[in-house]
Scaffold this active site. Structure first.
Site, mmCIF file in Angstrom:
data_model
loop_
_atom_site.group_PDB
_atom_site.id
_atom_site.type_symbol
_atom_site.label_atom_id
_atom_site.label_comp_id
_atom_site.label_asym_id
_atom_site.label_seq_id
_atom_site.Cartn_x
_atom_site.Cartn_y
_atom_site.Cartn_z
ATOM 1 N N ASP A 1 0.871 -1.172 0.000
ATOM 2 C CA ASP A 1 0.000 0.000 0.000
ATOM 3 C C ASP A 1 0.911 1.227 0.000
ATOM 4 O O ASP A 1 2.070 1.164 0.401
ATOM 5 C CB ASP A 1 -0.912 -0.033 1.234
ATOM 6 C CG ASP A 1 -2.044 0.984 1.104
ATOM 7 O OD1 ASP A 1 -2.171 1.616 0.028
ATOM 8 O OD2 ASP A 1 -2.794 1.151 2.077
ATOM 9 N N ALA B 1 -11.621 2.989 1.126
ATOM 10 C CA ALA B 1 -12.258 3.850 2.141
ATOM 11 C C ALA B 1 -13.574 3.294 2.676
ATOM 12 O O ALA B 1 -14.524 4.033 2.906
ATOM 13 C CB ALA B 1 -12.460 5.249 1.572
ATOM 14 N N CYS C 1 -8.081 -24.916 15.980
ATOM 15 C CA CYS C 1 -6.668 -24.616 15.702
ATOM 16 C C CYS C 1 -5.780 -25.169 16.815
ATOM 17 O O CYS C 1 -6.238 -25.494 17.900
ATOM 18 C CB CYS C 1 -6.449 -23.121 15.474
ATOM 19 S SG CYS C 1 -6.120 -22.169 16.970
ATOM 20 N N CYS D 1 -5.938 -23.474 20.312
ATOM 21 C CA CYS D 1 -7.174 -23.699 21.079
ATOM 22 C C CYS D 1 -7.332 -25.146 21.541
ATOM 23 O O CYS D 1 -8.050 -25.413 22.495
ATOM 24 C CB CYS D 1 -8.376 -23.284 20.250
ATOM 25 S SG CYS D 1 -8.334 -21.539 19.841
HETATM 26 ZN ZN LIG Z 1 -8.180 -21.352 17.631
#
Ligand SMILES: [Zn+2]
Length: 484
Positions: free
Chosen positions: A90, A193, A278, A281
């Site tokens: 950017d 934007a 994941c 977790c």
């Molecule tokens: Zn997770």
């Protein structure tokens, strides 16, 4: 042009595709994690192992960094970041909009982006705030368009430029700009934007401006929804035809102790369980994660994992033709998203033109399903259904003698001949018990049929339950019930 986009599969206005930049290819829809080399908790190399094929960083940060500027110029961006996928830069126009202190010209940033070896370059556009009045919006837009023209002249024919589509909240300006950016030869178009809209949950406004911009942008261009980083709105955005997202949210949320899910966010300290598959977790409890000295990095990893998984889920939904079902599910997570979804359905006529013909299934999920593209498309096809002097439309499934043609009825679509019983959408649509909304929608199909066959005598047979509603929806029709 050095940026090519190819569509592989489509659903609604969404598509899976391939974006080719030079000799690098990435799959879309895609999420580009935002990288800030000064505060990067997850190294780009690790992201690549998580399946990230492209990322975005800010050329302006490199431009004024004592630590990274010379290194990026000498070694190139890919080596500096240790990432060999596609890197988009950017220009710093976002910093310009927030801090107003960017001291760099359009030419300087573009030449710098090219020199450090970025794959996709962004000119110094002006992201006009959605609350700006028309005069301000138009004035800033004119400057942006000058810079986009200048960019193509500076960088030559074989450029790798992105052409941001601005225009604030003015739908006509967004559409016109989309067209002009396409005319300038841009094949990668960020819609700019819109972050303030997403931050304040103005999803209805978001849908309005994205649809407007999409009307102008050539269908062959890859569309990037600039600053969209929460997985809960990816499906909605993809349904409108957005292909690329970028996320700083995974890291910003982690910094604030916020735990992302595909249906919204939680404050980590309020969670007892971690509802995610994941690695983080599964290995930790909510309390362990919350009190870990490494919390910000672990939470970033989780947030990014959830976001990437949602992108995969969307791609699969497109292959299967079940994107509407996913949009419906996600948009029920928050009333403002539901408003966005309903706004999207108001454009179903337009979306129908890009939608695919056949899908795996149509699950009826309530009133909103009655306005889906498949219903609109079926209605457009109704005038071509077989006709005759005397036609029977059977809502009760029965057939009677003395008619040239028998049509059956499936809400929310309408009448159908036996030959279409196994084809999409009649054969693949699954409904709960009929409700008023779906029968009303189906009756609109009957009205289309009677109006397109003015010489035909139509008799509708239905059960007592639907008699009054059908009479009301198909005025002037002969409606009979065997059970009255
Ligand atoms: Zn997770």
């Amino acid at each position: 042009m050095a940026i090519f986009f190819e569509t592989v599969a489509r659903d609604i206005a969404g598509r899976t595709g391939k974006l080719r930049v030079g000799d690098k290819i990435m799959r879309t829809p895609a999420l580009l994690p935002v990288i800030n080399p000064h505060i990067q908790l997850i190294p780009p190399r690790d992201m690549q192992e998580m399946g990230v094929e492209a990322l975005i960083t800010n050329a302006y940060i490199f431009h004024r960094s004592r630590e990274y500027r010379e290194r990026a110029l000498a070694e190139g961006l890919h080596k500096t970041l240790d990432f060999d996928g596609i890197i988009m830069t950017d220009s710093g126009s976002f910093q310009l909009s927030v801090y107003g202190d960017v001291e760099i010209t359009n030419r300087e940033t573009l030449e710098f982006q090219k020199k450090i070896g970025s794959d996709i370059w962004v000119p110094l556009d002006i992201p006009t705030h959605p609350d700006a009045d028309r005069e301000t919006t138009a004035r800033e837009l004119a400057i942006t368009m000058e810079r986009l023209k200048e960019a193509t002249m500076i960088m030559g024919d074989d450029h790798q430029l992105a052409g941001p589509v601005q225009g604030g909240m003015y739908e006509d300006l967004r559409e016109k700009t989309g067209r002009e950016v396409g005319d300038l030869g841009y094949s990668f178009c960020p819609i700019g934007a819109v972050v303030p809209l997403m931050e304040s949950y103005r999803f209805r406004d978001l849908v309005k401006v994205v649809i407007a911009a999409k009307k102008g942008i050539p269908a062959s261009a890859c569309v990037h929804l600039f600053g969209a980083g929460h997985p809960v709105m990816f499906a909605l955005a993809v349904a409108m035809g957005c292909d690329i997202f970028d996320s700083a949210a995974y890291a910003l949320y982690a910094k604030e102790g916020r735990y992302m899910t595909q249906s919204g966010s939680y404050k980590l300290k309020e969670l007892v369980e971690l509802p995610c598959a994941c690695e983080v977790c599964r290995k930790m409890t909510a309390e362990e994660l919350n009190t870990s000295p490494d919390r910000e990095r672990l939470l970033s990893f989780h947030n990014l994992s959830v976001s990437l998984a949602e992108i995969s889920r969307i791609r699969q939904a497109i292959y299967d033709g079940v994107l509407w079902e996913l949009v419906d599910e996600r948009c029920r997570s928050h009333p403002e998203l539901l408003k966005g979804y309903r706004e999207l359905l108001r454009h179903a006529d337009l979306l129908e033109q890009s939608d695919r013909v056949s899908k795996r299934r149509f699950f009826y999920r309530g009133t909103e399903s009655c306005s889906r593209t498949e219903v609109i498309r079926y209605r457009h096809m109704i005038p071509r259904l077989p006709s005759g002097k005397r036609v029977q439309i059977s809502l009760d499934g029965g057939t009677r003698e003395g008619f040239d043609q028998v049509l059956f009825f499936k809400p929310p679509f309408g009448p159908y001949p036996a030959e279409l019983k196994e084809t999409f959408p009649i054969g693949q649509s699954e409904l709960p018990e009929w409700d008023d909304d779906m029968v009303r929608a189906g009756c609109k199909g009957i009205v289309v049929y009677t109006q397109s066959n003015p010489g035909t005598e139509v008799t509708i047979y239905c059960t007592r339950e639907w008699h009054d509603l059908v009479r009301q929806m198909v005025p002037g029709a002969e409606v009979k019930c065997d059970d009255i």
